[in-house]
Enzyme design. Structure first.
Site, short mmCIF file in Angstrom:
data_model
loop_
_atom_site.label_atom_id
_atom_site.label_comp_id
_atom_site.label_asym_id
_atom_site.label_seq_id
_atom_site.Cartn_x
_atom_site.Cartn_y
_atom_site.Cartn_z
N GLU A 162 1.02 -1.24 0.14
CA GLU A 162 -0.02 -0.03 0.06
C GLU A 162 0.90 1.31 -0.14
OE1 GLU A 162 -2.92 -0.49 3.27
OE2 GLU A 162 -3.74 -1.85 1.80
N GLU A 167 -1.64 -10.24 -5.82
CA GLU A 167 -1.87 -10.95 -6.98
C GLU A 167 -0.86 -10.43 -8.00
OE1 GLU A 167 -4.26 -10.22 -5.18
OE2 GLU A 167 -6.01 -11.49 -5.09
N CYS A 208 -9.76 -9.41 -6.51
CA CYS A 208 -10.49 -8.15 -7.13
C CYS A 208 -10.68 -8.38 -8.55
CB CYS A 208 -9.95 -7.16 -6.62
SG CYS A 208 -8.27 -6.38 -7.57
N CYS A 255 -7.52 -7.63 -10.58
CA CYS A 255 -6.43 -8.79 -10.60
C CYS A 255 -6.96 -9.94 -11.31
CB CYS A 255 -6.04 -9.26 -9.23
SG CYS A 255 -5.14 -8.18 -8.10
N1 THU Z 1 -6.03 -6.85 -2.07
C1 THU Z 1 -5.49 -7.72 -2.58
O1 THU Z 1 -4.19 -7.55 -2.38
N2 THU Z 1 -5.80 -8.61 -3.32
C2 THU Z 1 -7.07 -8.52 -3.70
O2 THU Z 1 -7.50 -9.44 -4.50
C3 THU Z 1 -8.07 -7.80 -3.20
C4 THU Z 1 -7.54 -6.57 -2.22
C5 THU Z 1 -5.34 -5.63 -1.15
C6 THU Z 1 -5.43 -4.30 -1.65
C7 THU Z 1 -5.42 -3.60 -0.42
O3 THU Z 1 -4.05 -3.31 0.02
C8 THU Z 1 -6.06 -4.40 0.56
O4 THU Z 1 -6.18 -5.63 -0.06
C9 THU Z 1 -7.50 -3.97 0.83
O5 THU Z 1 -8.37 -3.64 -0.14
#
Ligand code: THU
Length: 128
Positions: A44, A55, A86, A89
């Site tokens: 982040e 991913e 998500c 991804c």
């Molecule tokens: N996040 C992922 O790493 N992968 C996903 O498929 C969904 C969300 C992360 C993004 C963000 O850093 C945190 O999860 C909350 O959304």
């Protein structure tokens, strides 16, 4: 490489996630056709929109090493229920294989097994 082993690698990788803003850590273990495993975590940023999912970081690591052929992707979160990759991804996973199996683990014993084709039935593509 068993599914349980791949999920174990994703869970271990998750400890390196950098998620101070959401406090939602994600770890991925991406199994390549040659047997290599590439990990990824979410990274982040204070400028929230710059955050990158686990991913896509795993895929970027593999592609950077010259690997593009993948068979399975395991995702681990700390959520009580498994949470699916998500939409962004899904598009990126689809780019590198249409038969990739997706294993999703939360903090409990339940494992969801699906495929990228099931998760992303109507992909955008320019060259099919
Ligand atoms: N996040 C992922 O790493 N992968 C996903 O498929 C969904 C969300 C992360 C993004 C963000 O850093 C945190 O999860 C909350 O959304």
């Amino acid at each position: 490489m068993t599914d349980a082993e791949l999920i174990g690698i994703a869970r271990e990788a998750r400890e390196n996630a950098y998620a101070p803003y959401s406090d939602f850590k994600v770890g991925v273990a991406l199994l390549a056709a040659d047997g290599r495993v590439f990990t990824g975590v979410n990274v982040e940023n204070a400028s929230i929109g710059l955050s990158v999912c686990a991913e896509r970081n795993a895929i970027a690591k593999a592609v950077s090493e010259g690997v593009r052929d993948f068979t399975k992707l395991a995702v681990a979160t700390g959520s009580p229920e498994p949470t699916m990759p998500c939409g962004v991804c899904r598009q990126v996973i689809w780019e590198f294989g249409h038969d990739i199996e997706i294993l999703v683990a939360g903090s409990g014993d339940e494992i969801v097994s699906t495929t990228i084709a099931d998760l992303f039935p109507q992909p955008f593509t320019t060259f099919e």
